[in-house]
Design a protein around this motif. Structure first.
Motif, short mmCIF file in Angstrom:
data_model
loop_
_atom_site.label_atom_id
_atom_site.label_comp_id
_atom_site.label_asym_id
_atom_site.label_seq_id
_atom_site.Cartn_x
_atom_site.Cartn_y
_atom_site.Cartn_z
N VAL A 255 47.09 31.94 26.17
CA VAL A 255 46.69 32.87 25.20
C VAL A 255 46.19 31.91 23.97
CG1 VAL A 255 47.68 34.50 23.53
CG2 VAL A 255 48.27 34.65 25.79
N ASP A 256 45.22 32.21 23.23
CA ASP A 256 44.55 31.46 22.47
C ASP A 256 43.95 32.49 21.14
OD1 ASP A 256 43.60 29.60 20.68
OD2 ASP A 256 42.51 28.38 22.03
N VAL A 257 44.55 32.71 20.19
CA VAL A 257 44.31 33.61 19.06
C VAL A 257 44.02 32.86 17.57
CG1 VAL A 257 45.14 35.63 17.75
CG2 VAL A 257 45.74 35.49 20.05
N ILE B 53 59.46 34.79 5.64
CA ILE B 53 59.90 36.04 5.91
C ILE B 53 59.02 36.99 4.95
CG2 ILE B 53 61.85 37.74 5.19
CD1 ILE B 53 63.62 35.16 6.19
N ALA B 54 58.61 36.62 3.84
CA ALA B 54 58.02 37.24 2.88
C ALA B 54 56.50 37.78 3.29
CB ALA B 54 57.63 36.66 1.67
N TRP B 55 55.90 36.89 4.32
CA TRP B 55 54.52 37.19 4.46
C TRP B 55 54.15 37.51 6.11
CZ3 TRP B 55 51.05 33.87 7.18
CH2 TRP B 55 51.51 32.47 7.41
N TYR B 56 55.14 36.98 6.92
CA TYR B 56 55.18 37.52 8.42
C TYR B 56 56.11 38.73 8.62
CZ TYR B 56 53.10 33.41 10.45
OH TYR B 56 52.42 32.26 10.71
N ALA C 94 47.78 42.06 20.66
CA ALA C 94 48.76 42.41 19.70
C ALA C 94 48.99 41.26 18.62
CB ALA C 94 50.34 42.60 20.37
N MET C 95 49.03 40.08 19.17
CA MET C 95 49.04 38.86 18.22
C MET C 95 47.98 38.75 17.19
SD MET C 95 49.81 34.95 19.48
CE MET C 95 51.11 35.15 20.57
N ARG C 96 46.64 39.02 17.62
CA ARG C 96 45.75 39.10 16.58
C ARG C 96 45.81 40.35 15.50
NH1 ARG C 96 42.09 38.69 20.21
NH2 ARG C 96 41.53 36.50 19.78
N ARG C 97 46.20 41.26 16.01
CA ARG C 97 46.49 42.54 15.11
C ARG C 97 47.62 41.72 13.93
NH1 ARG C 97 45.93 45.68 19.61
NH2 ARG C 97 48.34 45.72 19.78
N ALA C 98 48.68 41.54 14.61
CA ALA C 98 49.86 40.95 13.69
C ALA C 98 49.11 39.91 12.84
CB ALA C 98 50.88 40.74 14.38
N ASN C 99 48.65 38.89 13.12
CA ASN C 99 48.17 37.74 12.45
C ASN C 99 47.23 38.01 11.17
OD1 ASN C 99 49.81 36.25 14.11
ND2 ASN C 99 47.90 35.02 14.98
N THR C 100 46.24 39.24 11.76
CA THR C 100 45.35 39.60 10.78
C THR C 100 46.09 40.41 9.53
OG1 THR C 100 43.67 40.06 12.45
CG2 THR C 100 43.55 41.22 10.30
#
Length: 151
Positions: free
Chosen positions: A4-6, A30-33, A128-134
């Protein structure tokens, strides 16, 4: 082998040193993730190569506990953490570059090799990781741009 490489990135209307200082401070995670619930330092602050920081997060409905080790740190340019724990050993990289007139381009990369069921679910995990990171980078931008010059 399912890797997996996002890669995600965003431009933030704040100087690079401000963005890098905030984003590379595990205490601000915690504030931004959205998915990080707790951060615990396992070594002395501030972060430096070799520092260990434990995180508790939720991802795809699962509670995850893992300890990252800082493997690279170039102030205002690069921050890399790695964990070899659990079913999904992961490397997280933050990179910052100037984007013109007090703006910063921040790149966030998560790379790892899931094991077990995670190998089969790798495409779902990556999406899911791409959506969360965005979303997380947008939250980071909102925090830093609304902070103005006081940061």
């Amino acid at each position: 082998m399912s890797v997996v490489d996002v890669n995600t990135e965003i431009v933030i209307a704040r100087p690079r040193h401000v963005v890098a200082a905030y984003a590379s401070d595990p205490d601000t995670a915690i504030a931004w993730y959205a998915n990080i619930a707790a951060v615990e330092w396992k070594s002395a602050k501030p972060a430096e190569v070799g520092s260990r920081i434990a995180f508790v997060a939720t991802f795809l409905g699962r509670r995850l506990s893992y300890t990252y080790r800082v493997t690279e740190l170039v102030p205002d340019e690069l921050f890399v953490m790695r964990t070899d724990e659990g079913p999904f050993p992961m490397e997280t990289t933050y990179a910052w570059s100037d984007a013109g007139e007090g703006r910063t381009r921040m790149a966030l990369r998560n790379r790892g090799e899931p094991s077990g069921f995670g190998r089969i679910a790798a495409p779902v995990v990556a999406a899911a990781m791409r959506r969360a990171n965005t979303k997380d980078l947008a939250r980071l931008r909102g925090i830093l741009e609304s902070a103005g010059e006081e940061r």
